[in-house]
Design a protein around this motif. Structure first.
Motif, PDB file in Angstrom:
ATOM      1  N   ASP A  10      46.891  35.853  36.682  1.00 26.99           N
ATOM      2  CA  ASP A  10      46.150  35.022  37.637  1.00 26.99           C
ATOM      3  C   ASP A  10      44.667  35.360  37.501  1.00 26.99           C
ATOM      4  N   GLU A  13      39.492  34.126  39.852  1.00 30.07           N
ATOM      5  CA  GLU A  13      39.559  34.312  41.309  1.00 30.07           C
ATOM      6  C   GLU A  13      38.275  34.876  41.914  1.00 30.07           C
ATOM      7  N   ALA A  36      42.581  29.849  39.436  1.00 29.22           N
ATOM      8  CA  ALA A  36      42.406  29.431  40.833  1.00 29.22           C
ATOM      9  C   ALA A  36      41.632  28.124  40.900  1.00 29.22           C
ATOM     10  N   HIS A  40      41.894  29.164  47.419  1.00 30.66           N
ATOM     11  CA  HIS A  40      41.996  30.570  47.841  1.00 30.66           C
ATOM     12  C   HIS A  40      40.923  31.411  47.158  1.00 30.66           C
ATOM     13  N   HIS A  64      46.457  27.160  39.384  1.00 32.49           N
ATOM     14  CA  HIS A  64      46.971  28.142  40.349  1.00 32.49           C
ATOM     15  C   HIS A  64      46.594  27.695  41.771  1.00 32.49           C
ATOM     16  N   SER A  66      46.857  26.720  45.900  1.00 36.58           N
ATOM     17  CA  SER A  66      47.247  27.533  47.052  1.00 36.58           C
ATOM     18  C   SER A  66      47.055  26.766  48.359  1.00 36.58           C
ATOM     19  N   HIS A 113      50.170  29.900  44.198  1.00 32.18           N
ATOM     20  CA  HIS A 113      49.602  31.222  44.480  1.00 32.18           C
ATOM     21  C   HIS A 113      50.074  31.787  45.820  1.00 32.18           C
TER      22      HIS A 113
END
Length: 253
Positions: A10, A13, A36, A40, A64, A66, A113
């Motif tokens: 992941d 971020e 991401a 998030h 990813h 969320s 996620h």
């Protein structure tokens, strides 16, 4: 014994002035990444830079998405109507897909996620919402989710491919679910333990529960969390350990 296994991480971020993870250091040792999409973590600049890194290293790219939870890093469960959740998912997946294609790449998979991932394991309706959202954006995308979980049935229902995922740095419960992060020992920080779990998963298809029980796990991909404090070291050591066993790090189909 398998001759190849996907290692996913992941990434992307960071957000604005805040740097999270070790993306550049991890990227040479993995075969797929989950970026991401801004809900998030991540922002357009971070997403672009992470895509560039992945393309440079021939790493397959996944979205990813969320819950909308920047403050909680997507780790807080939210009660959102599935119709609204579907819109949020299409928005996130579609945004990353467009950004990948703008750089000449192709989006390969989608992995939810944090709390969204965990809720989809427990709630078939949420799992279905994710699966159908993936299909709306692109029916060729692969749904990456917890091995042998509700998510697999959801992908089948939506008629999209599913890849079974296991975790090298997370403790399991006896039923094959992940030990909640709120519990002691949920994140495994000892490098030797992490490497041993990768080899068990890749070679013998099992890991150990928090109580030390053997848990059967058939997986296509093994995840390393990019925000793990030793992510870069773990990535390089895992790659070396797999290579020593003549196991190729290669993306799942």
């Amino acid at each position: 014994m398998v001759s190849r296994i996907d290692i996913n991480c992941d990434l992307g971020e960071s957000f604005g002035r805040y740097t999270v993870g070790h993306d550049a250091e991890v990227m040479p040792y993995i075969s797929s990444c989950n970026i991401a999409c801004g809900f998030h973590a991540g922002d357009p600049v971070v997403m672009t830079r992470t895509i560039e890194l992945a393309l440079q290293h021939n790493v397959s790219i996944g979205a990813h998405p969320s819950y909308p939870d920047l403050q909680g890093f997507g780790r807080r469960s939210m009660q959102i109507p599935t119709s609204e959740l579907a819109d949020m998912l299409v928005y996130q997946i579609g945004a990353l897909k467009a950004m990948v294609e703008a750089q000449g790449g192709r989006l390969h998979h989608v992995k939810p996620h944090g709390a969204l991932y965990n809720d989809a394991v427990r709630d078939p309706e949420i799992a279905l919402s994710i699966a159908h959202s993936i299909r709306k954006v692109d029916s060729d995308l692969v749904f990456l989710g917890l091995a042998q979980s509700t998510m697999c049935a959801a992908a089948e229902s939506a008629d999209i491919a599913f890849a079974h995922e296991a975790f090298m740095d997370r403790a399991y419960q006896a039923d094959g679910s992940l030990l909640p992060r709120s519990k002691p020992g949920a994140v495994i920080k000892d490098l030797d333990q992490v490497i041993q779990r990768v080899l068990w998963l890749a070679q013998e298809h099992y890991t150990l529960s928090a109580e030390g029980e053997r848990v059967s796990v058939q997986c296509d991909s093994i995840c390393l969390h990019g925000d793990h404090p030793q992510a870069a070291v773990i990535a390089s050591q895992v790659y070396a350990s797999l290579s020593a066993q003549q196991i190729q790090v290669q993306v799942f189909e």
